[in-house]
Design an enzyme around this catalytic site. Sequence first.
Site, PDB file in Angstrom:
ATOM      1  N   THR A 207       0.818  -1.205   0.000  1.00 12.65           N
ATOM      2  CA  THR A 207       0.000   0.000   0.000  1.00 12.65           C
ATOM      3  C   THR A 207       0.856   1.260   0.000  1.00 12.65           C
ATOM      4  OG1 THR A 207      -0.143  -0.002   2.424  1.00 12.65           O
ATOM      5  CG2 THR A 207      -1.913  -1.099   1.213  1.00 12.65           C
ATOM      6  N   ASN A 209       0.905   4.808   1.628  1.00 15.14           N
ATOM      7  CA  ASN A 209       0.329   5.552   2.738  1.00 15.14           C
ATOM      8  C   ASN A 209       0.279   7.035   2.373  1.00 15.14           C
ATOM      9  OD1 ASN A 209       0.187   3.537   5.183  1.00 15.14           O
ATOM     10  ND2 ASN A 209       2.090   3.129   4.098  1.00 15.14           N
ATOM     11  N   GLU A 256      -4.581   4.573   3.233  1.00 14.98           N
ATOM     12  CA  GLU A 256      -3.602   3.865   2.414  1.00 14.98           C
ATOM     13  C   GLU A 256      -4.286   3.158   1.258  1.00 14.98           C
ATOM     14  OE1 GLU A 256      -1.568   1.413   5.203  1.00 14.98           O
ATOM     15  OE2 GLU A 256      -3.342   0.264   5.763  1.00 14.98           O
TER      16      GLU A 256
END
Length: 308
Positions: A207, A209, A256
């Site tokens: 992911t 962020n 995220e």
Amino acid sequence: MNVYQSIEEIKPINRPVLTLGMFDGAHIGHQSILKQLNTIAKEIDGESVLITFNPHPRMVLQPNCDLKFLNTLEEKETVLRQFGLEHLIIQEFTKEFSQVTSVEFVKNLLVDKIHIDTLVIGYDHHFGKNREGNFEQLQVLSKEYGFNLIQLQAVEENDTAVSSTKIRKALIAGNIEYANKALNYRYPLSGKVVHGDKIGRTLGFPTANLEVDPNKLIPKDGVYAVDVFVENKKYLGLLSIGYRETVTNLREHRVEVNILEFDQDIYDETIRLEFLGRLRDEKKFASLDDLIFAMNQDKENAIKHYSK
């Protein structure tokens, strides 16, 4: 679109057809005003003008208020350009400016500085010190100072007037469908990609962020399908908003996004998202296996319903 950072910066405009307001979200009600503003300007060989304020008056007059906004200033400018506005004046709102009466605002700024031809206002517009200015007062002032005045009716959705407040409430409730319909575009969210703890990578869902403007309204915690724009290329993504209680005990709110079919280093870059739909609520799972299963279901649902 010409952008001015104050009324004092304004350059001569041909027969200004003007409206004013925060236009937070630039939703379908605002778009209706802009459309009619441009139509009137074209009919009289004039130019369309919007005066908006930065920061929001409530942030100056009620500094402890926790008001979040549908648009950052940059997002607002982008939306307004799409609807053909010719001149945008971003007037700094200060405590001193808040003391300008409605009569002073009309005479000293709209008439003497901008030389308005026509003033177009929404159905419930108030302005000036203590919001004392209203349509009835403007009717008197328009005759005294020789400008045209037009009041528009509210734009309704499901028999209720569309407003920035209603859209904020919808987003806080996770109702992306209503928000996108009332905005007439997909709700945007931008953020700088910052380093996280890289837990998602170990689960097979790396992911990015995001560090988001603290004044920007972030929708209800949960998982969403989003379009992700990186260097003007669009990717489908899974956006998670919340505390990630399955993988950490830290009460740290995170935004995220897992960008599908994407593997690039974009740390410190700013990326833009557009909300497509809500997939599910945030949930604390009994195990990491249960979480991974749910994330795979999220991916399947996003691709099935939103990949086109």
